[in-house]
Write a protein that holds these residues in place. Structure first.
Motif, mmCIF file in Angstrom:
data_model
loop_
_atom_site.group_PDB
_atom_site.id
_atom_site.type_symbol
_atom_site.label_atom_id
_atom_site.label_comp_id
_atom_site.label_asym_id
_atom_site.label_seq_id
_atom_site.Cartn_x
_atom_site.Cartn_y
_atom_site.Cartn_z
ATOM 1 N N ASP A 17 5.768 -3.367 -29.789
ATOM 2 C CA ASP A 17 6.556 -2.409 -30.557
ATOM 3 C C ASP A 17 7.823 -3.115 -31.044
ATOM 4 N N ILE A 18 8.073 -3.000 -32.369
ATOM 5 C CA ILE A 18 9.262 -3.656 -32.931
ATOM 6 C C ILE A 18 10.389 -2.621 -32.966
ATOM 7 N N GLY A 27 14.211 -6.199 -31.468
ATOM 8 C CA GLY A 27 13.637 -6.438 -30.156
ATOM 9 C C GLY A 27 12.157 -6.127 -30.159
ATOM 10 N N LEU A 28 11.458 -6.748 -29.189
ATOM 11 C CA LEU A 28 10.024 -6.486 -29.015
ATOM 12 C C LEU A 28 9.815 -5.841 -27.655
ATOM 13 N N SER A 29 8.854 -4.958 -27.571
ATOM 14 C CA SER A 29 8.575 -4.280 -26.312
ATOM 15 C C SER A 29 7.904 -5.209 -25.306
ATOM 16 N N GLU A 30 7.392 -6.321 -25.765
ATOM 17 C CA GLU A 30 6.817 -7.310 -24.859
ATOM 18 C C GLU A 30 7.048 -8.690 -25.457
ATOM 19 N N LEU A 31 6.799 -9.685 -24.659
ATOM 20 C CA LEU A 31 7.029 -11.047 -25.130
ATOM 21 C C LEU A 31 6.142 -11.342 -26.330
ATOM 22 N N GLY A 32 6.709 -12.022 -27.311
ATOM 23 C CA GLY A 32 5.906 -12.355 -28.478
ATOM 24 C C GLY A 32 6.689 -13.197 -29.466
ATOM 25 N N LYS A 73 3.777 -10.799 -32.936
ATOM 26 C CA LYS A 73 2.484 -11.073 -32.287
ATOM 27 C C LYS A 73 2.724 -11.304 -30.807
ATOM 28 N N ASP A 74 2.010 -10.538 -29.944
ATOM 29 C CA ASP A 74 2.186 -10.743 -28.505
ATOM 30 C C ASP A 74 1.312 -11.905 -28.037
#
Lengths: 207, 540
Positions: free
Chosen positions: B421-422, B446-451, B499-500
């Motif tokens: 999620d951006i 920010g990203l909701s997960e590493l990517g 992209k995760d």
């Protein structure tokens, strides 16, 4: 040329201002330390100890250590020394903690507690060692301290637990379980049985 | 004197008379001779060795005679006598007068009689005996009032000379009662007042009289007697697995006694009767870990009265043991671990990859944790790899360093099919003041997960994204990218591509940004002027 001189003069002025400011800060620091030590000398050992305990309760181990050192200067007291050893351990000052525990042992005060505390200090000291030989030496000293604690008090549950967990961490599960068996037999402490069960447990798999 | 006829030729003498010649058959004449003359004082009388209770009276006579002094304390009334009345053998007379009163005027006469009974009585003289010590004792320390019990105090003081010891005291008047040691002269004085009433106010003063009967009388002081001994400020601290520190105070000094045990009948006692104190500190050792102890404090005051506290309960620290260690909310990149410990411990989490599509990840270990002491623990493992098996264990140490270790628990993260999620997209613009005079847009998000992330953009509010900023190649959550070389005054639209680690791609919404016209701010005006004036600095 003129502007160069101007810049150099400016730079020198800035350096002087910084030096004066640093000196001023150092003076304030010295005065504060003097004030602390002066006020501390007016307290009795018990009052200093009470202040140290309050600092420990609020997690301020550094201040607690200072109060305890002051209290011990007033009066050698095993309670103060005991607390100092714990505080030094919490501050990861392992050599100092070991020395404090040793003093308690020499004075035959809370000997089983002191040996166990010394074992904990050596164990965590070993965790910080990068040199393998040093790490091994500290682990051996920890094992020895735990055994001394149990020699002093065969019912000292914490020493059984700590020794068993250390041995297990070194891969010596067999001796760890033996230690726990002895502890369970001597103390009938259910916590030791729980620890034994956890050492014997296979990893639980969560689906 | 009457003359008598002589009857014999024998010369005779008597104490008072002598016969110078005898005429037989005739008449003799008796005349007074030198033997009839009384002693004459040739020196004195003088008084020496004047003391508080004695003096020495000296005088000399012209012939041997006795030595007597008559004396008294009133003129003309010399009713006392000293000396040798029957030894008329001295011309130098010394008589000691004893048992005199100090500092007193005495009147005296000296009296000497020769062997013939001729008597000399002097005129009246006076002397004054030595007044001696007239100063009362001085107090050099005290008086110190020490409250022993609710009904007893001890008063101590020190005098500069030997003196006796007396204390006057009373509830309404200081002269109600007195006690002390009147016969003993001492420098250090101690008086204990007993049987006083608790909670009452007494007046007190000290007195000391020296050997010369000079008396020091102190000012009146007030003594507030305390209530009967009570216990306050009870505190049980420094509780370890097998020991605890018990502190309390008493309103008056008492001995130190602790009864304790696992039941209300206690069973163990620590009783220190060697001293009395108002501050009490006892370390109970040899206790069992994780056990509740009943506690009752007490002691005796100096009069032997017992004092006892209420009952208290404390529990020794329990050996740290970890239980209920489990995972929850395991998803593709996070897992929550929860566990409890029997006592407050810090937390250290160890994880190890046991199975992964990426062979290089297998065996990878990591640790995390903090030193906060608690018994209810929750820790979220983040940034885990999706579809990967982990084994985790937790450990912790209590304040004394006693360790607890959990068994291992293993779990597998879910496959990641959800793109990141951006979030929190923000833009800012700045003008490149170089020769090209372009605008750049700063984009943070920010990203909701590493990517990783990239940005596509194009001129105008809509239309194709003609330009793409390449993927930043950085696996992270916080992103900051710059879109450079935009034309001033031109509008652009852009979107972010993320992209995760599982390759799931997300596109942000389309955003519009207006590249500002060439700025002519106040700062630019000032800076330009400064550059113009101080441009020569660049040549230095």
């Amino acid at each position: 040329m003129r502007s160069k001189r101007f810049l150099i003069t400016g730079a020198i002025l800035i350096v002087i201002i910084l030096i004066v400011a640093a000196g001023f800060l150092a003076l304030i620091s010295v005065r504060l330390q003097q004030r602390f030590s002066q006020s501390a000398t007016n307290y009795s050992g018990n009052e200093l100890y009470s202040r140290a305990v309050a600092q420990v309760d609020s997690g301020n181990y550094k201040s607690a250590e200072e109060y305890l050192q002051q209290a011990l200067q007033k009066q050698e007291d095993p309670t103060y020394r005991n607390q100092l050893a714990v505080v030094q351990y919490r501050l990861q000052k392992y050599p100092e903690a070991v020395a404090s525990y040793q003093q308690l042992i020499d004075e035959k005060q809370d000997v089983a507690f002191a040996w166990n505390g010394m074992g904990n200090a050596y164990r965590d000291w070993a965790d910080q060692d990068k040199d393998q030989a040093q790490k091994s030496a500290h682990q051996d000293l920890a094992v020895s301290a735990y055994r001394s604690s149990l020699q002093e008090d065969a019912h000292y549950v914490a020493a059984y637990s700590n020794l068993a967990l250390l041995l297990n961490g070194e891969g010596n599960t067999k001796d760890a379980l033996t230690t726990l068996d002895v502890g369970i037999a001597k103390t009938q402490e259910p916590a030791l049985q729980k620890i034994k069960d956890s050492l014997q447990a296979t990893p639980a798999v969560v689906q | 004197m009457v003359a008598q006829p002589a009857l014999a030729a024998t010369k005779f003498t008597s104490p008072s008379y002598s016969v110078d010649s005898v005429i037989f058959g005739g008449t003799g004449v008796l005349q007074i001779s030198s033997l009839n003359v009384p002693p004459i004082i040739t020196s004195g009388p003088t008084v020496t060795d004047i003391k508080t209770d004695s003096v020495v009276v000296n005088w000399e006579t012209d012939k041997p005679s006795s030595s007597v002094v008559e004396f008294g304390t009133a003129s003309g009334v010399e009713d006392q006598q000293a000396g040798q009345l029957t030894s008329p053998t001295f011309t130098t007379h010394t008589v000691t007068l004893n048992t005199l009163k100090k500092g007193t005027i005495y009147f005296y006469k000296v009296y000497s009689a020769d062997v013939y009974g001729n008597v000399m009585l002097s005129v009246e003289h006076t002397f004054t005996t030595d007044p001696g010590d007239v100063n009362p004792p001085k107090i050099v320390a005290g008086p110190v009032v020490t409250i022993n019990t609710s009904s007893s105090v001890t008063i101590t003081w020190e005098t500069d000379e030997l003196a006796n010891t007396l204390v006057d005291y009373g509830l309404t008047n200081v002269t109600e009662s007195s006690t002390g040691h009147l016969e003993d002269l001492t420098l250090l004085h101690t008086v204990q007042l007993s049987n006083l009433l608790p909670s009452h106010t007494y007046s007190m003063r000290i007195q000391s009289q020296d050997a010369s009967a000079n008396t020091y009388t102190g000012p009146i002081q007030i003594i507030q007697m305390p209530n009967v001994a009570t216990i306050t400020d009870v505190k049980v601290s420094d509780i370890t697995l097998n020991s605890a520190l018990v502190e309390w105070k008493t309103t008056i000094p008492t001995t130190t006694k602790v009864q304790y045990g696992k039941t209300q009948s206690y069973g163990s006692v620590s009783d220190d009767t060697s001293s009395h104190s108002q501050n009490h500190l006892v370390r109970l050792s040899g206790l069992d870990n994780g056990t509740s102890y009943y506690l009752r404090l007490g002691g005796q005051d100096e009069s032997g009265s017992d004092v006892t506290s209420d009952e208290y309960l404390f529990k020794t620290v329990i050996l740290p043991v970890i239980s209920d260690f489990k995972t929850s909310e395991v998803n593709s990149s996070t897992a929550t671990l929860t566990w409890t410990s029997s006592s407050d411990i810090d937390q250290l989490i160890r994880t190890e990859v046991t199975k992964s599509d990426d062979p290089g990840q297998v065996g990878h270990k990591s640790t995390a944790g903090d030193d906060k002491l608690t018994s209810a623990h929750t820790f979220q493992l983040t940034d885990l790899n999706s579809g990967t098996s982990y084994c985790a264990s937790v450990s912790g140490k209590d304040v004394f360093g006693n360790q607890a270790v959990s068994p291992q628990i293993c779990f597998t993260t879910t496959p990641d099919v959800i793109p990141p999620d951006i979030q929190d997209i923000k833009t800012d613009t700045s003008v490149d003041l170089g020769a090209k005079q372009t605008v750049q847009v700063l984009v943070s998000f920010g990203l909701s997960e590493l990517g990783t992330s990239a940005i596509e953009y194009g001129e105008g509010a809509t239309g194709p994204y003609a330009t793409t900023l390449p993927d930043d190649g950085q696996i992270s959550r916080s992103k900051f990218m710059v879109i450079p070389g935009l034309k001033p005054g031109q509008s652009y639209h852009f979107r972010i591509n993320a992209k995760d680690r599982s390759g799931n791609v997300a596109h942000s919404s389309d955003y519009l940004v207006l590249a500002p016209s060439r700025p002519v701010s106040l700062f630019d005006l000032i800076f330009g002027q400064v550059q113009q004036n101080f441009g020569w600095l660049n040549k230095l």
